[in-house]
Enzyme design. Structure first.
Site, PDB file in Angstrom:
ATOM      1  N   ASP B   7       0.872  -1.184   0.000  1.00 58.24           N
ATOM      2  CA  ASP B   7       0.000   0.000   0.000  1.00 58.24           C
ATOM      3  C   ASP B   7       0.905   1.228   0.000  1.00 58.24           C
ATOM      4  OD1 ASP B   7      -2.557   1.384   0.273  1.00 58.24           O
ATOM      5  OD2 ASP B   7      -1.842   1.903   2.275  1.00 58.24           O
ATOM      6  N   GLU B  71      -2.204  -1.629  -5.127  1.00 57.18           N
ATOM      7  CA  GLU B  71      -3.467  -0.950  -5.420  1.00 57.18           C
ATOM      8  C   GLU B  71      -3.332  -0.095  -6.677  1.00 57.18           C
ATOM      9  OE1 GLU B  71      -6.533   0.934  -2.318  1.00 57.18           O
ATOM     10  OE2 GLU B  71      -4.886   2.283  -2.751  1.00 57.18           O
ATOM     11  N   ASP B 144      -1.780   1.317   7.343  1.00 56.91           N
ATOM     12  CA  ASP B 144      -1.199   1.062   6.023  1.00 56.91           C
ATOM     13  C   ASP B 144      -0.803  -0.403   5.854  1.00 56.91           C
ATOM     14  OD1 ASP B 144      -0.546   4.213   5.348  1.00 56.91           O
ATOM     15  OD2 ASP B 144      -0.260   3.671   7.439  1.00 56.91           O
TER      16      ASP B 144
END
Lengths: 169, 169
Positions: B7, B71, B144
């Site tokens: 992330d 992502e 995170d």
């Protein structure tokens, strides 16, 4: 002083190497070399990023600059373009940092005014003046390499101004 | 299959490693580890990018994932933030590519719906479900790292769906 300028782009990243002869009082600029990293569309993003690192390392190893100069990013681009450009720019900065070289950043206005004397100059004027300042018959191609040379020249001009200011104190 | 999810963030980049036991019919998820790369503000951008590459390489070498999941970027951020995020993301993708590992990308909606069953779930719901699916007493910290584990889980769920679809043909 030898400067390698980098003009990052999503498709083409130009680079240009300029030497400044610091022994003469009048700035003497010598074009040492220039080139462009062309990222093919058929490659995946990770493959393209590997190529950026590899070709920049090859240029840094071939030309041994003392410092690297790069353009500060112009935020009028949209978020999608900024992300794509950021990915290439991040890898370019990493590649330079891996070699232990310092990086100087210059705003587009500063680069143009340093080369053409006018911050809002057209791209063609910048390329014409790069050729003229470096004593080249024609503007370097691709335009991205000429832009990279402009960034190198901007660093040299700025460093010379700073040096004159320091001597004047 | 072992997945390392990343992330990316300008200040903190989380990562999380999940194993999928493919021998059982009911998906069995095992949390192998997680962590976060915290980029100190006093560091220059090139120093921060070197840190991202170094810590990701350390994680990849420590955990030996088969695949990395990341992502897809959400373009509602502004151009300045997108550029900053892009710089970190470019280096993260490079670090993975240097290890010769494949990268899978997932949209935020897909990650949330894969973990919570609802694409517009709140961040807290995602973190709660990550803990639940991995059998952890509390949501992993920092957030995170939990988000990175969600990306790993999304990849495993997607790979399992694809595998079931292929067997069904």
């Amino acid at each position: 002083m030898r400067v390698l300028g980098i003009d990052c782009g999503t498709e083409i990243t130009g680079y240009g190497i300029v030497d400044a002869d610091e022994t003469s009082r009048i700035p003497q600029l010598i074009c040492i070399g220039f080139g462009a990293i062309r990222l093919p569309k058929h490659k995946t993003l990770p493959e393209r990023l590997l190529q950026v690192r590899e070709e920049l390392h090859a240029a840094l190893e071939a030309w041994h600059p003392d410092v690297v100069a790069i353009e500060e990013v112009f935020y009028s681009v949209n978020a999608k373009s900024a992300l794509k450009l950021g990915q290439v720019r991040g890898v370019a900065l990493l590649a330079v940092a891996e070699m232990g070289l310092p990086v100087a950043e210059y705003a587009p206005l500063k680069i143009k005014s340093s080369v053409v004397g006018y911050g809002l100059a057209a791209k063609e004027q910048v390329q014409f003046m790069v050729a003229r300042l470096l004593g080249l018959a024609d503007p370097p191609q691709p335009a991205d390499a000429a832009d990279a040379l402009a960034i190198s020249i901007c660093h040299i001009h700025t460093a010379q101004t700073l040096s004159i200011q320091e001597r004047g104190r």
